[in-house]
Write an enzyme that holds these catalytic residues in place. Structure first.
Site: not given
Ligand code: NAD
Length: 499
Positions: A224, A258
């Site tokens: 997502e 999002c």
């Molecule tokens: P992010 O990708 O920076 O982090 C998300 C999660 O991934 C965190 O828990 C982080 O610690 C983990 N992570 C980071 N690097 C990783 C790796 N290499 N391997 C495994 N896990 C790892 O995202 P964010 O900044 O926390 O969230 C914001 C983003 O999420 C925005 O782009 C937003 O649009 C998106 N989002 C999407 C939805 C949806 O349902 N489509 C919902 C909410 C947010």
């Protein structure tokens, strides 16, 4: 409920990952065999535990994210409670064994489909809706019979602790839901620990990294990811409602949503009027702390920097500030709403997800141009269409390349637990919520059972003399008109040859 949240947060060492999986697998061996009805009873306990700690959870979420308490209640706790009710009520039915038809060529057999849990599910969640976007996949995975390891975002650790306490309070079996606290390095180590399924919500960038790692071991995923949603305001739109919808859809959670509105395309005939009213209504919003404010703070400084960069880039390239102040005047994490007009495709605000309280407005000639601009984005999460003509709204909705569309409202498909939720293009892979969610956390097993017990099937060996009979059979059955006497004649001969 007087649960306390420590001011320092636990960090799960990378060396703990094997033990997390060992405990999860042990818990799964029992939970995976429970009936969906029994799991529903545990979900009820979890729902009551959420209700009991409602105030505490709302406070922790609001403090950790900077969002107003109303939003903690309406956009984090409400969807979780609604999902739990949905799962309690519908999961046993959705996951029930399904009898399927069996074609005539396989006569004498029964066919059915079973939904089996995948095993240990790794849920990795983001900071913008740190409760909802973690708990909804966790409880859906549980309902489908899986054990779960949850890694919440390191940006909002207090919510991670509050969720861990909640799962403990609900009295779930030992090791069934374990919460691992840490940043991307821990996330990566958990992915490398080879879960049976990965459910990831976060940025497009991290999603692609996870997908590459998962592919090495053929681990299935749901991703997502980011959005850059369009709102299309047609010339017959309910204008006042569209103005208020745009503001809420774009500024809710300080734009860190999002499925938040980022790009508004307005048909030329109503463009001036819409933009004027939008700026006026934005000026009436209240920002600050406390329960009376509409806008809180952004969640963390790094995201404020992204928003500053996008707005500064747009202004330097000729965008017009219809409402708000330039980035130099923003203070800390309190970012006042910004509305930009005269935006062009080379600006970051038009190309990438801004994820802040920023709306762009652009005039369009007609539906066709609006749809073309909306679909030009590499993202495809959600969108909205505004018109008083229902058929027009449905027509435009059908043309948009997104996982969901709302007509004359914003965001709300996400709040209906009966509807699937997911993105297309760069916004993700797969979907969850509703039946789609329960099935995503299950593997669909096909079972066929022979009920006649004949010595040999017609399609088994020996083949001698069968080719012309099968050719006659296929022509008689699939050609038009269907010739039953020829079909049964050939079939009888095949049966004789297969005694
Ligand atoms: P992010 O990708 O920076 O982090 C998300 C999660 O991934 C965190 O828990 C982080 O610690 C983990 N992570 C980071 N690097 C990783 C790796 N290499 N391997 C495994 N896990 C790892 O995202 P964010 O900044 O926390 O969230 C914001 C983003 O999420 C925005 O782009 C937003 O649009 C998106 N989002 C999407 C939805 C949806 O349902 N489509 C919902 C909410 C947010």
């Amino acid at each position: 409920m007087a649960a306390t949240v420590p001011k320092t947060y636990p960090e799960t060492p990378l060396t703990a990952v094997p033990e997390l999986y060992r405990r999860a697998r042990a818990a799964f061996s029992a939970w995976g065999r429970t009936a969906p009805m029994d799991r529903a009873r545990h979900l009820r306990s979890l729902r009551l535990a959420v209700v009991e700690r409602l105030d505490h959870l709302a406070r922790v979420i609001a403090e950790a994210t900077g969002k107003p308490r109303v939003e903690a209640l309406t956009t984090e706790l409400l969807p979780v409670l609604d999902t739990l009710v949905y799962l309690e009520k519908h999961a046993p039915r959705v996951l029930r064994r399904r009898r399927m038809p069996t074609p005539i060529f396989l006569f004498g057999k029964a066919s059915y489909v079973e939904y089996r849990p995948r095993g240990v599910v790794l849920v990795i969640s983001p900071w913008n809706y740190p409760f909802q976007l973690a708990v909804v996949p966790v409880v859906t995975a549980l309902a489908a019979g899986n054990a779960v390891i949850l890694k919440p975002s390191e940006v909002t650790p207090a919510v991670g602790v509050a969720m861990e306490q909640l799962f403990q309070a609900a009295g779930l079996p030992d090791g069934l839901v374990q919460t691992a606290h840490g940043d991307g390095r821990l996330g990566a180590a958990l992915v490398a620990g080879k879960p049976d399924y990965i459910f990831f919500t976060g940025s497009y960038r991290t999603g692609t990294i996870i997908q590459v790692e998962a592919a090495k071991h053929l681990i299935p995923t749901t991703l997502e990811l980011s959005g850059h949603d369009a709102m299309i305001v047609l010339d017959d739109a309910p204008l006042e409602r569209a103005v208020h919808g745009a503001l809420w859809g774009g500024l809710l959670n300080s734009g860190q949503t999002c499925v938040g509105v980022e790009r508004i395309y307005v048909q030329r005939g109503v463009y001036q009027e819409f933009t004027r009213r939008l700026a006026e209504a934005a000026a009436r919003l209240r920002q600050g702390g406390g329960d009376e404010a509409d806008l809180g703070e952004m969640t963390w400084a790094r995201q404020v920097e992204v928003v500053k960069q996008h707005v500064a880039d747009a202004l330097s390239k000729g965008a017009r500030l219809v409402h708000g102040r330039p980035p130099e005047e923003w203070r800390g994490r309190t970012v006042p709403p910004v509305i930009l007009a005269d935006v062009t495709d080379e600006m970051l605000v038009c190309r990438e997800e801004t994820f802040g309280p920023v709306l762009t407005v652009k005039p369009v000639a007609d539906e066709e141009e609006a749809v073309a601009l909306a679909n030009a984005s590499p993202y495809g999460l959600s969108a909205s269409v505004w018109t008083t003509d229902r058929r027009r709204g449905e027509r435009v909705a059908g043309l948009l390349e997104t996982g969901s569309v709302v007509i004359n409202d914003v965001i709300v498909t996400l709040a209906n637990p009966h509807l699937p939720f997911g993105g297309v293009k760069r916004s993700g892979l797969g979907s969850y919520h509703g039946e789609a969610g329960l099935k995503a956390f299950s593997h669909e097993k096909a079972v066929m059972e022979d009920r006649l017990g004949r010595r040999r099937e017609v399609y088994w060996f020996p083949y001698a003399g069968k080719a012309p009979l099968f050719a006659r059979l296929l022509r008689a059955y699939f050609g038009e008109p269907r010739r039953w006497p020829v079909f049964f004649g050939a079939f009888a001969q095949l049966l004789r040859r297969s005694r």
